[in-house]
Structure formats: structure tokens, C-alpha cells
Design an enzyme around this catalytic site. Structure first.
Site, PDB file in Angstrom:
ATOM      1  N   HIS A  75      -6.174  -1.616   9.119  1.00 17.62           N
ATOM      2  CA  HIS A  75      -5.514  -1.871   7.804  1.00 17.62           C
ATOM      3  C   HIS A  75      -5.399  -0.861   7.070  1.00 17.62           C
ATOM      4  O   HIS A  75      -6.033   0.250   6.946  1.00 17.62           O
ATOM      5  CB  HIS A  75      -6.866  -2.783   7.051  1.00 17.62           C
ATOM      6  CG  HIS A  75      -6.273  -3.642   6.138  1.00 17.62           C
ATOM      7  ND1 HIS A  75      -6.295  -2.940   4.685  1.00 17.62           N
ATOM      8  CD2 HIS A  75      -5.870  -4.827   5.952  1.00 17.62           C
ATOM      9  CE1 HIS A  75      -5.940  -3.969   3.900  1.00 17.62           C
ATOM     10  NE2 HIS A  75      -5.486  -5.148   4.857  1.00 17.62           N
ATOM     11  N   PRO A  76      -4.324  -0.554   6.175  1.00 15.07           N
ATOM     12  CA  PRO A  76      -3.785   0.347   5.662  1.00 15.07           C
ATOM     13  C   PRO A  76      -4.545   0.611   4.134  1.00 15.07           C
ATOM     14  O   PRO A  76      -4.076   1.448   3.304  1.00 15.07           O
ATOM     15  CB  PRO A  76      -2.563   0.175   5.236  1.00 15.07           C
ATOM     16  CG  PRO A  76      -2.241  -1.247   5.098  1.00 15.07           C
ATOM     17  CD  PRO A  76      -3.556  -1.700   6.088  1.00 15.07           C
ATOM     18  N   CYS A  77      -5.487  -0.149   3.674  1.00  9.91           N
ATOM     19  CA  CYS A  77      -6.246  -0.103   2.388  1.00  9.91           C
ATOM     20  C   CYS A  77      -6.743   1.338   1.884  1.00  9.91           C
ATOM     21  O   CYS A  77      -6.477   1.790   0.539  1.00  9.91           O
ATOM     22  CB  CYS A  77      -7.318  -1.004   2.137  1.00  9.91           C
ATOM     23  SG  CYS A  77      -8.774  -0.814   3.254  1.00  9.91           S
ATOM     24  N   LYS A  78      -7.143   2.101   2.751  1.00  9.96           N
ATOM     25  CA  LYS A  78      -7.679   3.428   2.455  1.00  9.96           C
ATOM     26  C   LYS A  78      -6.577   4.510   3.058  1.00  9.96           C
ATOM     27  O   LYS A  78      -7.198   5.938   3.231  1.00  9.96           O
ATOM     28  CB  LYS A  78      -9.203   3.643   3.295  1.00  9.96           C
ATOM     29  CG  LYS A  78     -10.202   2.998   2.327  1.00  9.96           C
ATOM     30  CD  LYS A  78     -10.283   3.350   0.986  1.00  9.96           C
ATOM     31  CE  LYS A  78     -11.223   2.511   0.192  1.00  9.96           C
ATOM     32  NZ  LYS A  78     -11.092   3.003  -1.293  1.00  9.96           N
ATOM     33  N   TYR A 128       0.676  -1.333   0.044  1.00  9.05           N
ATOM     34  CA  TYR A 128      -0.107   0.129   0.041  1.00  9.05           C
ATOM     35  C   TYR A 128       0.616   1.442  -0.071  1.00  9.05           C
ATOM     36  O   TYR A 128       0.299   2.261  -0.130  1.00  9.05           O
ATOM     37  CB  TYR A 128      -0.832  -0.055   1.304  1.00  9.05           C
ATOM     38  CG  TYR A 128      -2.178  -1.180   1.262  1.00  9.05           C
ATOM     39  CD1 TYR A 128      -3.231  -1.025   0.248  1.00  9.05           C
ATOM     40  CD2 TYR A 128      -1.795  -2.494   1.874  1.00  9.05           C
ATOM     41  CE1 TYR A 128      -3.901  -1.939   0.421  1.00  9.05           C
ATOM     42  CE2 TYR A 128      -2.896  -3.295   1.756  1.00  9.05           C
ATOM     43  CZ  TYR A 128      -3.821  -3.119   1.072  1.00  9.05           C
ATOM     44  OH  TYR A 128      -4.709  -3.988   0.989  1.00  9.05           O
TER      45      TYR A 128
END
Length: 362
Positions: free
Chosen positions: A244-247, A191
Site C-alpha cells: 500500500h502506497p500511503c507512506k 497518493y
């Protein structure tokens, strides 16, 4: 779901590392920029420090030895969050979508799965004014504020003598709501953003069981944005709560753009002589507070203090260039080495009970 996230994340760790900076275009940072931002955070806030992988075989090749991740310990958390938590004093919830105004309203946590929940809305002063109901007499004069029913003493409250109550000190200690957290910040090559890990402890300094850490996460994030993961730099497979780093990149890009717009507006007002020395701006303009600094590569000096702008309720601090560092046309509100300061403020919306500002005291 948690197992699926964990498996995918382990596979993503093998993603090739990119050294091309895209910080201004999409909010992502390179390993070199992560180290620069970590150096700034450690220098500015000594409660944070760099740490190495244990054992060294766990080191990531794209990061320097001794600077594998950032850590701060003993961060207090005094309250638990239930599923109905909506910020202090019953504040409303809003969702921050990609490219959306951080102050936008009209959303609920379930409306946009890709958004980020921001807790808090009605200020304490506004709530107080709503309760401040007064009468007006025939001459138009305002009468005294009437006591709220909650302010009227109850006779039953006077019956119990606190000194006569025998308390069990062991029970008080066992039921203490105070916890502390060790917070880790690692870099994720897939990411290309930082990732936050939390390890909790009970008031007795005993390790907090992983599933109980979810009591300190805003309900809408549990098992969706926050999952239990093994920390990648330790060999003993310690489970931690991880955001979680998705955004992360898209939300950070939104904040960067809005901060730049606020800074530009402030500069225009200064040119037109519309700003009053010492006056406090409101909204996004209030986030912009000028201060002097040198490049992070200049080891002689960095920063003396972080000054917060705004009306006193603003959570975000927007940082800017020294005039010697860049021309006015290139001036930005947040530099890449200041990334983690804003990142931690952003992360605090997921765990409002954990006092992140404790780690950022000057």
C-alpha cells in the site's frame, strides 16, 4: 480490513490527476515524472520493461499507450519468512519514521504504526567478532581461537551415509522452497506515487495461490501494509500482493533529504581537502558516489553504469547531477528520473526474501 482497503483504493482511482511537481517538497511525483523515471529504469536495467493495459479499455488516460505500467519477470525467491523474521543472521529490526534517521534504533515494529520496518542490523563481521573468544596467557600473548561447540563434529553425524539414503525426487520437487515473482509497478493518482504489485509462481511454474504470497512478506506488514488486490490494468481480476502506497511519499522524502545532506557534507570535505582519493566513506556519506550522466531527454546517451558507494554493506545508491546539468548550489543527490531505483531498494525491506537486486543487474 483487506476488503475495506480494496474498496477505498478503487474509489481513489477517480482522483483528479495533478501535473504540478512536488518531488522535492513531499516525495510525490506526477504521471510525467513517473514515465521519466520508468524510462530511466528500463534503459538502465533491461530486465524491466513497459507494458500496456489488457484490454486497452483498462488504460489510464493520464499515461501514454504502451507505458501504463512497468514489469519484470522471473525474480527469484528462495526462502519463506515466518512471523519472527528479523533479517539475516538474527539481525535486529528498526522502524523508519517520517523525517527520521534511517539508521535510528530503539524502536520496535509496534511502536510506530506509521513507520516502516527496516530489517537487518548486526553485520556478519560483527557477529563473527562476538564469537571470536580467545585466551591470554601469563605473558600476555593471545592464544588460538577455541573451537565453537557447533564446530565440533558430532559422532552421530558420521553414522549416516548420504549415499545410502534413498530419496524421493518427487517429494524433493514438491517441497522446493524456490519461487519466482513477476513484479509490477503502477502509478496511483491519489497518493501520487508508484505502487508495487507481486504475482508469485511455484518452482513448477504453477501460479502461487494469493494467500501463500504472504509467506514472503515480513510479518509486521501482513494485512496491514501488504494486501491482496486486483491488478487495475488486467480484466481477469488476478489477485496480487500489493504494498500500500500511503507512506511511500513521506519515506521517499526522508531518503531524499538525508541523501542531499550527505552529498553536501561530502562536497564540503572535498573543498577542505579532507577526502582521500579511492577511500570509502561510511554511513550516509558512503552512499554518495559521483558519476557522469546526461539529461533523460537526451536520447543519445544516458548511463554507462550505476556505481555504489559506501562500505560494501550499504543498500542504497545515491545518484547526483553532472556539473553541466545544474549548478553546485542546485545540486541534489537523487533526481526525479532516478526515483524508481531508490523506490525499489526501499520496497525490498518489505520482501527481503525476494531478490529485487536480480532485476537491477547491469
Amino acid at each position: 480490513m483487506n476488503f475495506l482497503h480494496s474498496t477505498l483504493d478503487r474509489l481513489r482511482e477517480f482522483t483528479p490527476v495533478s501535473n504540478t511537481s512536488t518531488f522535492r517538497t513531499n516525495g510525490q511525483i506526477t504521471p510525467e515524472e513517473f514515465v521519466a523515471a520508468g524510462d530511466y529504469l528500463v534503459f538502465k536495467f533491461p530486465t524491466w520493461s513497459w507494458a500496456d493495459a489488457s484490454p486497452t479499455s483498462k488504460r489510464a488516460s493520464y499515461l501514454p499507450a504502451g507505458k501504463q505500467f512497468l514489469v519484470t519477470r522471473g525474480v527469484p525467491c528462495h526462502r519463506r519468512l515466518d512471523d519472527d523474521f528479523a533479517g539475516e543472521a538474527g539481525h535486529d529490526e528498526t522502524v523508519v519514521g517520517d523525517g527520521e534517521d534511517f539508521r535510528g534504533t530503539g524502536h520496535s515494529p509496534g511502536d510506530d504504526e506509521d513507520g516502516w520496518l527496516r530489517t537487518g542490523g548486526l553485520a556478519a563481521s560483527q557477529e563473527a567478532r562476538a564469537r571470536d573468544v580467545r585466551t591470554v596467557d601469563e605473558s600476555g600473548e593471545m592464544g588460538e581461537r577455541e573451537d565453537d561447540e557447533d564446530d565440533i563434529p558430532d559422532m552421530e553425524d558420521e553414522d549416516d551415509d548420504d549415499e545410502a539414503i534413498i530419496r524421493d525426487p518427487k517429494a524433493d520437487n514438491a517441497n522446493s522452497s524456490r519461487r519466482t515473482y513477476t513484479i509490477y509497478i503502477a502509478y496511483t493518482p491519489y497518493y501520487r506515487t508508484p505502487r508495487l504489485y507481486l504475482s508469485g509462481y511455484l518452482s513448477s511454474s504453477q501460479p502461487l495461490p494469493p494467500h501463500l504470497m504472504m509467506e514472503d512478506i515480513v510479518g509486521d506488514y501482513k494485512d496491514k501494509t501488504v494486501t491482496l488486490e486486483d491488478f487495475p490494468y488486467f480484466s481477469n481480476n488476478i489477485k496480487m500482493a500489493s504494498i500500500h502506497p500511503c507512506k511511500h511519499a513521506s519515506v521517499m522524502k526522508t531518503l531524499l533529504d538525508r541523501a542531499d545532506a550527505a552529498l553536501k557534507l561530502r562536497r564540503e570535505k572535498q573543498k577542505q581537502g579532507k577526502t582521500v582519493p579511492g577511500a570509502k566513506d561510511t554511513g550516509m556519506e558512503g552512499l554518495v558516489d559521483d558519476f557522469e550522466k546526461t539529461k533523460i531527454s537526451d536520447k543519445k546517451a544516458m548511463l554507462e553504469g550505476l556505481k555504489a558507494g559506501g562500505n560494501g554493506n550499504d543498500e542504497w545508491e545515491v545518484l547526483q547531477h553532472d556539473q553541466d546539468f545544474a549548478s553546485e548550489e542546485e545540486e541534489v543527490a537523487i533526481r526525479v528520473d532516478q526515483y524508481l531505483v531508490v523506490f525499489l531498494k526501499f520496497m525490498a525491506s518489505v520482501t527481503p526474501g525476494i531478490e529485487h537486486d536480480f532485476t537491477m543487474g547491469v
